[in-house]
Design a protein around this motif. Structure first.
Motif, PDB file in Angstrom:
ATOM      1  N   PHE A 143       1.486  -1.144   0.044  1.00  0.00           N
ATOM      2  CA  PHE A 143      -0.076   0.102   0.425  1.00  0.00           C
ATOM      3  C   PHE A 143       0.562   1.216   0.157  1.00  0.00           C
ATOM      4  N   GLY A 144       0.542   2.516  -0.802  1.00  0.00           N
ATOM      5  CA  GLY A 144       1.242   3.545  -0.604  1.00  0.00           C
ATOM      6  C   GLY A 144       2.353   2.879  -1.592  1.00  0.00           C
ATOM      7  N   TYR A 145       2.774   2.201  -2.409  1.00  0.00           N
ATOM      8  CA  TYR A 145       4.032   2.419  -3.944  1.00  0.00           C
ATOM      9  C   TYR A 145       3.388   2.808  -4.716  1.00  0.00           C
ATOM     10  N   PRO A 146       4.390   2.971  -5.601  1.00  0.00           N
ATOM     11  CA  PRO A 146       3.852   3.733  -6.773  1.00  0.00           C
ATOM     12  C   PRO A 146       3.454   2.313  -7.542  1.00  0.00           C
ATOM     13  N   ILE A 147       2.285   2.761  -8.834  1.00  0.00           N
ATOM     14  CA  ILE A 147       1.634   1.601  -9.400  1.00  0.00           C
ATOM     15  C   ILE A 147       2.546   0.838 -10.282  1.00  0.00           C
ATOM     16  N   ASP A 148       3.173   2.198 -10.267  1.00  0.00           N
ATOM     17  CA  ASP A 148       4.122   0.902 -11.580  1.00  0.00           C
ATOM     18  C   ASP A 148       5.429   1.024 -10.594  1.00  0.00           C
ATOM     19  N   HIS A 149       5.661   0.658  -9.516  1.00  0.00           N
ATOM     20  CA  HIS A 149       7.082   0.376  -9.066  1.00  0.00           C
ATOM     21  C   HIS A 149       7.265  -1.451  -9.711  1.00  0.00           C
ATOM     22  N   PRO A 150       8.811  -1.407  -9.996  1.00  0.00           N
ATOM     23  CA  PRO A 150       9.127  -2.263 -10.488  1.00  0.00           C
ATOM     24  C   PRO A 150       9.547  -3.656  -9.809  1.00  0.00           C
ATOM     25  N   GLU A 151       9.460  -3.401  -8.251  1.00  0.00           N
ATOM     26  CA  GLU A 151       9.624  -4.339  -7.518  1.00  0.00           C
ATOM     27  C   GLU A 151       8.502  -4.755  -6.720  1.00  0.00           C
ATOM     28  N   LEU A 152       7.496  -4.029  -6.585  1.00  0.00           N
ATOM     29  CA  LEU A 152       5.740  -4.018  -6.279  1.00  0.00           C
ATOM     30  C   LEU A 152       5.622  -5.854  -6.263  1.00  0.00           C
ATOM     31  N   VAL A 153       5.307  -6.436  -6.430  1.00  0.00           N
ATOM     32  CA  VAL A 153       4.621  -8.261  -6.504  1.00  0.00           C
ATOM     33  C   VAL A 153       6.376  -8.629  -5.738  1.00  0.00           C
ATOM     34  N   ALA A 154       7.049  -8.477  -5.778  1.00  0.00           N
ATOM     35  CA  ALA A 154       7.454  -8.788  -5.097  1.00  0.00           C
ATOM     36  C   ALA A 154       8.074  -8.685  -3.487  1.00  0.00           C
ATOM     37  N   VAL A 155       7.292  -6.933  -3.523  1.00  0.00           N
ATOM     38  CA  VAL A 155       6.859  -6.227  -2.236  1.00  0.00           C
ATOM     39  C   VAL A 155       5.911  -7.109  -1.452  1.00  0.00           C
ATOM     40  N   THR A 156       4.704  -7.208  -1.885  1.00  0.00           N
ATOM     41  CA  THR A 156       3.118  -8.324  -1.791  1.00  0.00           C
ATOM     42  C   THR A 156       4.594  -9.525  -1.369  1.00  0.00           C
ATOM     43  N   GLU A 157       4.518  -9.859  -2.158  1.00  0.00           N
ATOM     44  CA  GLU A 157       5.414 -11.473  -1.777  1.00  0.00           C
ATOM     45  C   GLU A 157       5.546 -11.527  -0.336  1.00  0.00           C
ATOM     46  N   HIS A 158       6.852 -10.520  -0.095  1.00  0.00           N
ATOM     47  CA  HIS A 158       6.391 -11.289   1.269  1.00  0.00           C
ATOM     48  C   HIS A 158       6.713 -10.736   1.826  1.00  0.00           C
ATOM     49  N   GLY A 159       5.604  -9.338   2.322  1.00  0.00           N
ATOM     50  CA  GLY A 159       4.609  -8.554   3.214  1.00  0.00           C
ATOM     51  C   GLY A 159       3.331  -9.908   3.687  1.00  0.00           C
ATOM     52  N   SER A 160       3.036 -10.903   2.422  1.00  0.00           N
ATOM     53  CA  SER A 160       1.580 -11.396   2.712  1.00  0.00           C
ATOM     54  C   SER A 160       2.193 -13.443   2.617  1.00  0.00           C
ATOM     55  N   ARG A 161       4.121 -13.004   3.142  1.00  0.00           N
ATOM     56  CA  ARG A 161       4.097 -14.585   3.542  1.00  0.00           C
ATOM     57  C   ARG A 161       3.421 -15.779   4.431  1.00  0.00           C
ATOM     58  N   ILE A 162       3.265 -15.027   4.927  1.00  0.00           N
ATOM     59  CA  ILE A 162       2.173 -15.898   6.251  1.00  0.00           C
ATOM     60  C   ILE A 162       1.368 -16.920   5.393  1.00  0.00           C
ATOM     61  N   PHE A 163       0.891 -16.293   4.074  1.00  0.00           N
ATOM     62  CA  PHE A 163      -0.023 -17.155   3.611  1.00  0.00           C
ATOM     63  C   PHE A 163       0.541 -18.141   3.093  1.00  0.00           C
ATOM     64  N   ARG A 164       1.393 -18.293   2.411  1.00  0.00           N
ATOM     65  CA  ARG A 164       2.183 -19.607   2.315  1.00  0.00           C
ATOM     66  C   ARG A 164       2.279 -20.349   4.005  1.00  0.00           C
ATOM     67  N   GLU A 165       2.364 -20.182   4.954  1.00  0.00           N
ATOM     68  CA  GLU A 165       2.134 -21.123   5.606  1.00  0.00           C
ATOM     69  C   GLU A 165       0.830 -21.419   5.979  1.00  0.00           C
ATOM     70  N   ALA A 166       0.208 -20.887   5.923  1.00  0.00           N
ATOM     71  CA  ALA A 166      -1.683 -20.932   5.533  1.00  0.00           C
ATOM     72  C   ALA A 166      -1.822 -22.342   4.384  1.00  0.00           C
ATOM     73  N   VAL A 167      -0.892 -21.807   2.823  1.00  0.00           N
ATOM     74  CA  VAL A 167      -1.141 -22.795   2.081  1.00  0.00           C
ATOM     75  C   VAL A 167      -1.132 -24.432   2.988  1.00  0.00           C
ATOM     76  N   GLU A 168       0.446 -24.626   3.395  1.00  0.00           N
ATOM     77  CA  GLU A 168       1.043 -25.841   3.766  1.00  0.00           C
ATOM     78  C   GLU A 168      -0.859 -26.169   5.186  1.00  0.00           C
ATOM     79  N   LEU A 169      -0.927 -25.723   5.712  1.00  0.00           N
ATOM     80  CA  LEU A 169      -1.985 -26.094   6.771  1.00  0.00           C
ATOM     81  C   LEU A 169      -2.525 -27.263   5.936  1.00  0.00           C
ATOM     82  N   VAL A 170      -3.615 -25.889   4.681  1.00  0.00           N
ATOM     83  CA  VAL A 170      -4.262 -26.755   4.687  1.00  0.00           C
ATOM     84  C   VAL A 170      -4.492 -28.167   3.816  1.00  0.00           C
ATOM     85  N   ALA A 171      -2.714 -27.596   3.457  1.00  0.00           N
ATOM     86  CA  ALA A 171      -1.839 -29.023   1.817  1.00  0.00           C
ATOM     87  C   ALA A 171      -2.306 -30.222   3.144  1.00  0.00           C
TER      88      ALA A 171
END
Length: 349
Positions: free
Chosen positions: A173-201
């Motif tokens: 949130f707040g990053y320029p919409i065209d920031h080149p690393e935006l997806v990487a930022v979101t992936e790192h910031g939301s990485r706890i959801f990876r553990e949620a996927v592991e839990l369901v699996a």
């Protein structure tokens, strides 16, 4: 029995934890850790906006561990591996909302936590509403289909009134919409959801070949002033739609998605349903929605009152688990390890 509990921090979620602990007939608040110096020596009730509790907050870890609590309710914004290891090695169980489900996101820190559990004969369990409880809800729902093709979980909210730039800016949130690393930022910031996927699996008995993250964004079309004294400028991210997926046998079997927006001036315009939607695609397909609203006797005078009400569902999954965690074998426990968690001590009679 009554479980002796130490509360760790009194921020937003920690305050709701204190409210819940003091109202629960099976829990006794015996101590509280203060993260900031100005809270040291202050009654915990005063810190959390309720009547005096006769328990003062302290920064002395040794004094808290000397109380020999059955469990620490650990609610910092982010987990501190050194702190957790010290608590667990002292033989004190931990329930936490601090971005901990399986612990794999901590890297080598997970091994340290596992060793501390072993040496202290203690257990750690992590949950919030999402990740955490909503994955349990999905797994239980899947139990009434005789074939499951995919489990989809969608969380969708307008978070405009939520005052937590410390957790939302790292999401993108707040990053320029065209920031080149935006997806990487979101992936790192939301990485706890990876553990949620592991839990369901794990609950499905599935071996995943891959876990993937993708995101799309909406931008503010005008400057947006937000609680916490920060502003999202026009042309910057004010909407995030992030998907974490688990892949097995070449196809997607788990999707955990978060759709969060701020304000009404977004480009593109997103139409979302607020709450949690769980879809078990299979035979039959089961679709459930989970939403929440104030009780009939709720009196809210400020936006913070409504925010704090909402944070109840973040705090409670960990607190409900305390008896089961105290009784569990030492180590990292998830919902797949614990028995049915019963809402004891909360009935209003």
């Amino acid at each position: 029995m009554t479980y002796r509990v130490v509360q760790w921090t009194t921020g937003n979620v920690g305050t709701k934890s204190v409210h819940a602990i003091t109202r629960n007939q099976e829990l006794e608040l015996v101590g509280c850790y203060a993260w900031s110096a100005d809270k040291v020596g202050v009654d915990v009730g005063e810190l959390c906006g309720i009547a005096s509790l006769g328990v003062t907050a302290t920064h002395d870890l040794d004094a808290l561990l000397a109380l020999r609590p059955d469990c620490v309710v650990y609610n910092p914004m982010f987990a501190d591996v050194d702190e957790l290891c010290r608590i667990l090695a002292a033989g004190v169980n931990v329930v936490t909302t601090s971005e901990f489900i399986t612990g794999t996101g901590l890297g080598d820190g997970r091994d340290r936590i596992t060793e501390a559990c072993r040496s202290g004969n203690a257990t750690i369990f992590g949950s919030g509403i999402n990740p955490g409880f909503i994955q349990l809800f999905a797994v239980v729902t899947a139990g009434i289909s005789d074939r499951v093709d995919r489990i989809r979980i969608v969380e969708s909210f307008d978070t405009t009134i939520y005052n937590s730039p410390e957790t939302e800016i790292p999401m993108g949130f707040g990053y320029p919409i065209d920031h080149p690393e935006l997806v990487a930022v979101t992936e790192h910031g939301s990485r706890i959801f990876r553990e949620a996927v592991e839990l369901v699996a794990h609950a499905l008995g599935a071996q995943l070949d891959d876990i993937r993250c993708e995101a799309r964004y909406a931008q503010a079309t005008q400057d947006l002033a937000l609680p916490g004294d920060w502003t999202i400028e026009a042309g910057c991210v004010a909407g995030i739609d992030v998907r974490w997926t688990g892949i097995a046998a070449g196809r997607e079997i788990i999707e955990i998605r978060g759709v969060w927006t701020k304000g009404q001036s977004l480009e593109p315009v997103w139409s979302t349903e607020f709450g949690y939607t769980v879809t078990v695609e299979g035979r039959p397909t089961i679709k459930s929605t989970l939403s929440f609203e104030p009780p009939a006797d709720f009196v809210g005078e400020t936006l913070d009152d409504f925010i704090m009400l909402g944070l109840t569902i973040t705090a409670m999954p960990a607190i409900t688990a305390i008896p089961a965690v105290v009784a569990a074998p030492p180590g990292i426990a998830t919902y797949t390890d614990l028995p049915l968690l019963l809402p004891r001590g909360v009935l209003n009679v």
